[in-house]
Design a protein around this motif. Structure first.
Motif, PDB file in Angstrom:
ATOM      1  N   LEU A 137      19.608  -1.511  -9.085  1.00  0.00           N
ATOM      2  CA  LEU A 137      18.834  -1.224  -7.878  1.00  0.00           C
ATOM      3  C   LEU A 137      18.514  -2.495  -7.104  1.00  0.00           C
ATOM      4  O   LEU A 137      18.543  -2.515  -5.868  1.00  0.00           O
ATOM      5  N   ASN A 138      18.232  -3.579  -7.807  1.00  0.00           N
ATOM      6  CA  ASN A 138      17.932  -4.848  -7.147  1.00  0.00           C
ATOM      7  C   ASN A 138      19.141  -5.385  -6.386  1.00  0.00           C
ATOM      8  O   ASN A 138      19.010  -5.893  -5.266  1.00  0.00           O
ATOM      9  N   LYS A 139      20.330  -5.278  -6.967  1.00  0.00           N
ATOM     10  CA  LYS A 139      21.527  -5.805  -6.324  1.00  0.00           C
ATOM     11  C   LYS A 139      21.920  -5.017  -5.081  1.00  0.00           C
ATOM     12  O   LYS A 139      22.550  -5.563  -4.164  1.00  0.00           O
ATOM     13  N   THR A 140      21.588  -3.747  -5.026  1.00  0.00           N
ATOM     14  CA  THR A 140      21.970  -2.921  -3.878  1.00  0.00           C
ATOM     15  C   THR A 140      20.849  -2.743  -2.870  1.00  0.00           C
ATOM     16  O   THR A 140      21.065  -2.169  -1.801  1.00  0.00           O
ATOM     17  N   ALA A 203      16.540   6.060  -9.234  1.00  0.00           N
ATOM     18  CA  ALA A 203      17.102   6.518  -7.975  1.00  0.00           C
ATOM     19  C   ALA A 203      18.058   5.488  -7.400  1.00  0.00           C
ATOM     20  O   ALA A 203      17.978   4.288  -7.685  1.00  0.00           O
ATOM     21  N   TYR A 204      18.971   5.977  -6.570  1.00  0.00           N
ATOM     22  CA  TYR A 204      19.790   5.120  -5.720  1.00  0.00           C
ATOM     23  C   TYR A 204      19.268   5.232  -4.302  1.00  0.00           C
ATOM     24  O   TYR A 204      19.038   6.342  -3.793  1.00  0.00           O
ATOM     25  N   VAL A 205      19.079   4.106  -3.633  1.00  0.00           N
ATOM     26  CA  VAL A 205      18.493   4.078  -2.295  1.00  0.00           C
ATOM     27  C   VAL A 205      19.467   3.407  -1.342  1.00  0.00           C
ATOM     28  O   VAL A 205      20.010   2.341  -1.643  1.00  0.00           O
ATOM     29  N   ASP A 331      23.094   6.052 -15.318  1.00  0.00           N
ATOM     30  CA  ASP A 331      23.277   4.679 -15.790  1.00  0.00           C
ATOM     31  C   ASP A 331      23.624   3.793 -14.599  1.00  0.00           C
ATOM     32  O   ASP A 331      23.822   4.259 -13.473  1.00  0.00           O
ATOM     33  N   GLU A 332      23.719   2.479 -14.879  1.00  0.00           N
ATOM     34  CA  GLU A 332      23.978   1.540 -13.797  1.00  0.00           C
ATOM     35  C   GLU A 332      25.409   1.616 -13.282  1.00  0.00           C
ATOM     36  O   GLU A 332      25.680   1.322 -12.112  1.00  0.00           O
ATOM     37  N   ARG A 333      26.354   2.021 -14.114  1.00  0.00           N
ATOM     38  CA  ARG A 333      27.734   2.150 -13.660  1.00  0.00           C
ATOM     39  C   ARG A 333      27.849   3.236 -12.596  1.00  0.00           C
ATOM     40  O   ARG A 333      28.531   3.059 -11.576  1.00  0.00           O
ATOM     41  N   THR A 334      27.190   4.348 -12.823  1.00  0.00           N
ATOM     42  CA  THR A 334      27.175   5.416 -11.819  1.00  0.00           C
ATOM     43  C   THR A 334      26.484   4.948 -10.541  1.00  0.00           C
ATOM     44  O   THR A 334      26.887   5.307  -9.425  1.00  0.00           O
ATOM     45  N   HIS A 335      25.445   4.127 -10.698  1.00  0.00           N
ATOM     46  CA  HIS A 335      24.728   3.578  -9.546  1.00  0.00           C
ATOM     47  C   HIS A 335      25.670   2.771  -8.659  1.00  0.00           C
ATOM     48  O   HIS A 335      25.688   2.942  -7.427  1.00  0.00           O
ATOM     49  N   PHE A 336      26.461   1.896  -9.260  1.00  0.00           N
ATOM     50  CA  PHE A 336      27.385   1.061  -8.474  1.00  0.00           C
ATOM     51  C   PHE A 336      28.515   1.887  -7.876  1.00  0.00           C
ATOM     52  O   PHE A 336      28.977   1.600  -6.756  1.00  0.00           O
TER      53      PHE A 336
END
Length: 779
Positions: A137-140, A203-205, A331-336
């Protein structure tokens, strides 16, 4: 009566026809006539003050005068200077106990005027997801919004990721985390931001849409915005997983002592969203809204989300493509993966908007003067710069696939390397893609015949390419490819993007600076001038400046042998006697054994000295440079701890006996193109904080340590902004550079190139060569 007497005086004054001009008589007659008519008309005017007062009732006039005086007194009271009360919760205003009610003004005008930043995002995380979903979340998110803060309820078992601001409450009550975050954010940042967003790391924002949303909402509105989730006592609250946006006015109400105490006592549900919503609903008396000022906040919940499986169905849904947040992320992979998908959505939307703008420009051009011919190419990009005279003509640089010719005034031909080579390769690739897209993939690239480029300050970089291509649609009778080679000329423009202001932390000019000066036996001639100049500047600077001298010996001094730097050391002691004890110079010694001593070796010794702390500002100097307070202040401002290092480009003097015809040579450096130049290959002058140097120094490998200089070290480090710019106040006397053959290859080649460029201009060198040949031929 005075006007009438003046009139009689003017009429009775005799006029000397011999002295007065005929042009004066009409003006005199007109003046007299105007005064006479005005005096005759005045008694019959109904709008005169005397006529008006004579017709009024005296008692009414007295009451009117008293009323006016009272009203005017109130108006005067409104504009009387008065002293404002100090806000009880403001840390920017301070009272001096000795001075009574004296105020200390805030340091920044923005603070006094109440100007705030736009958006702070508070992310509720946990010790288990801090290094996974929170990092994603921080990277995006972080580089789009103004500030991002992460909150956890327990101490993390592993070190926190670098570059993330983390607040740990360490109470272990995860369900009470939203209340603790509300209290912390409102107390620490409540007066600094217009809007505050609270969200979990599940969440993804889409950060660009969040910033666009809050930018188009007036700061005067009360905002409780999000995705309505449930009902609490007849009112709806927002989902914390989908994101909750509160305005500064709402947060200030929540921050009230009584309201915050109520939230701490009553909001103990296991659901974090319910706790936050219950607190806001009770204190602000405002329900969660999905729309404000015509802007809608849309979040899309997903269940058992699998990107590879579900994205094909979701991409067809308009609500999903317009959503601001999607939750929960497994997970973070799905986030990216989801971030990449929405980046493609934004890119396609941008391409569509660009094409739509082009079509509108072409359509409207038919109604403009000049019609379609008035539209510049590319559409929407400003026209080429039109020079006003021959001195303003922008030069085209000629290049091939391997070399570039006459790139500047000092080089005839130069091999294409680095970013220049990548630039040429990229435009050739783009040219082939555009040609094949237009001609059904019939061309194969053969070679570049001619290439030209120039930088237009109004448009960007322009290119003209002559390409030799093989046309695969042509069938040769003899089977050879000679008849299939065609030539195409293409024009390309790399437009300038939008100028972005990079926010920089606030720095002052009072930072203490340490000058680091390496000295070899070749530098002894300029030592006296430097130390004398330093002593004068030291008198003005005081305790905020000191000197560290590193004496570099060719070989270790033997017992009983005279010190080669004894004179230099005595001069340093003499000038130090005039300074305070805490600002005296420090002398260090390095033995080179006639080998190359790198800058890293010198700064390593300085950095580890007991008098040099981590917050010390170091500035690398050389003997020939002119010190002045303007340059040192610029160094202090442009060097920011943990953020930026500064490597100025100075103006170096040419060799005096080549640029001046007779002695004595000027003692000062004349600033023009015939006496010197900006040495863009000079990297030995740089300023940085000791803590930043130590951190960057750890990133070097063994091979890099032997071949890198300090500038390359910071560039390779990548975590600090390396600021390199021309500094007009930085002047350097001519210095013969000693290029050591045992130094690293690229540093040795750069030194040889600098030594040749530092002699003089082409015209000056050609003149000296001609004089030498003429003198030799005469003998």
């Amino acid at each position: 009566m005075k006007i009438w007497r003046l009139n009689r005086f003017l009429l009775r004054t005799p006029v000397d026809t011999k002295c007065a001009s005929r042009s004066f008589l009409p003006a005199l007659v007109g003046l007299c006539l105007g005064i006479t008519v005005s005096m005759m008309y005045a008694p019959f005017s109904e709008d005169s003050c005397e006529t008006f007062l004579a017709r009024q009732d005296p008692q009414k006039m007295i009451k009117l005068r008293e009323t006016k005086s009272l009203d005017s007194g109130k108006e005067e009271e409104m504009y009387e200077p008065r002293q404002l009360e100090v806000p009880a919760d403001s840390a920017n205003y301070k009272l001096d106990s000795k001075a009574g009610s004296k105020f200390y003004r805030p340091k920044f005008a923005a603070t006094e005027l109440g100007i705030r930043e736009k958006l702070l995002v508070a992310v509720l995380s946990s010790k288990d997801s801090l290094n996974t979903r929170a990092v994603a979340l921080n990277k995006t998110l972080a580089h789009f919004v103004t500030r991002t803060v992460f909150f956890i309820d327990q101490k993390a078992s592993v070190p926190p990721p670098p570059g993330m601001l983390i607040v740990n409450f360490s109470d272990g009550y995860n369900h009470l985390l939203p209340i603790a975050v509300l209290k912390y954010v409102s107390a620490k940042y409540g007066h600094d931001y217009d809007y505050f967003m609270f969200i979990t790391d599940h969440a993804y924002v889409r950060a660009e849409k969040i910033m666009d949303l809050v930018t188009h909402i007036s700061v005067s509105k009360h905002v409780h915005l999000g995705s309505p989730r449930g009902v609490e006592q007849g009112s709806t609250y927002c989902s914390l997983d989908g994101g909750v946006i509160l305005s500064q006015s709402i947060l200030s109400v929540v921050n009230a002592t009584a309201n915050m105490k109520w939230c701490s006592d009553k909001c103990h549900h296991s659901d974090q969203s319910l706790n936050l919503g219950k607190c806001v609903l009770h204190t602000a008396q405002m329900e969660c809204q999905a729309t404000v000022a015509g802007k809608q906040y849309t979040s899309h919940p997903v269940k058992d989300f699998n990107f590879d499986r579900d994205i094909e169905a979701l991409r067809e849904q308009t609500e999903f493509n317009k959503s601001i947040s999607v939750f929960p992320m497994p997970d973070e992979r799905t986030h990216f993966k989801l971030h990449r998908y929405f980046c493609e959505v934004e890119l396609n939307a941008t391409f569509y908007e660009i094409q739509e703008m082009k079509d509108n420009i072409l359509y409207m051009s038919q109604f403009a003067p000049g019609g379609r011919d008035s539209v510049s190419w590319p559409v929407g990009v400003p026209e080429s710069y039109k020079p006003k005279n021959r001195f303003d003509v922008i030069r085209w640089d000629y290049f091939t696939e391997t070399h570039i010719f006459f790139q500047d005034d000092f080089t005839n031909v130069k091999e294409l390397v680095g970013v220049d080579k990548l630039d040429i390769q990229d435009i050739i690739k783009v040219s082939m893609e555009k040609l094949n897209a237009k001609h059904n993939n019939i061309y194969l690239y053969s070679y570049l015949i001619n290439g030209y480029r120039r930088f237009d300050p109004q448009r960007g970089m322009e290119y003209i390419l002559d390409l030799a291509l093989e046309d695969t649609s042509i069938v040769s009778e003899d089977g050879s490819n000679n008849d299939r080679v065609v030539e195409k000329r293409v024009f390309l423009v790399r437009p300038l993007g939008e100028v972005e202001v990079v926010p920089m932390p606030y720095v002052t000019e009072n930072t203490k600076i340490r000058l680091v000066l390496p000295i070899t036996m070749h530098d002894t001639d300029g030592w006296g001038l430097f130390v004398e100049n330093y002593s004068k500047i030291k008198t003005e600077a005081g305790s905020i400046m000191s000197l560290i001298v590193v004496f570099i010996y060719d070989e270790a001094p033997k017992a009983g042998q005279e010190d080669r730097f004894s004179v230099l050391r005595s001069m340093l002691s003499y000038y130090d006697g005039k300074n305070d004890a805490d600002t005296k110079s420090i002398a260090l010694t390095v033995v080179s054994n006639k080998t190359y001593v790198s800058e890293l070796t010198i700064i390593d010794m300085v950095s580890s000295h007991k008098s040099v702390s981590d917050d010390t500002l170091l500035f690398m100097c050389t003997v020939g440079m002119q010190l002045n307070m303007e340059m040192l202040n610029r160094v202090r401002i442009n060097t920011i701890p943990g953020w930026q290092v500064f490597f100025p480009v100075g103006f170096w003097q040419f060799k005096p006996n080549l640029i001046y015809d007779k002695k004595p040579y000027p003692t000062d450096i004349d600033f023009n193109s015939k006496t010197g130049h900006y040495d863009v290959l000079s990297y030995e002058h740089g300023s940085f904080y000791n803590s930043d140097y130590k951190e960057a120094r750890k990133s070097l490998t063994g091979s890099e340590l032997a071949s890198f200089d300090i500038f390359e070290m910071f560039v390779n480090f990548g975590k600090l902004h390396v600021f390199r710019a021309v500094e007009p106040e930085f002047k350097h006397f001519y210095q013969h550079l000693e290029c050591l053959p045992n130094s690293p290859g690229k540093l040795y080649d750069r030194c040889l190139e600098r030594r040749s460029l530092n002699l003089g201009t082409r015209a000056q060198l050609a003149k000296r060569i001609f004089q030498f040949q003429a003198k030799k031929g005469g003998h």
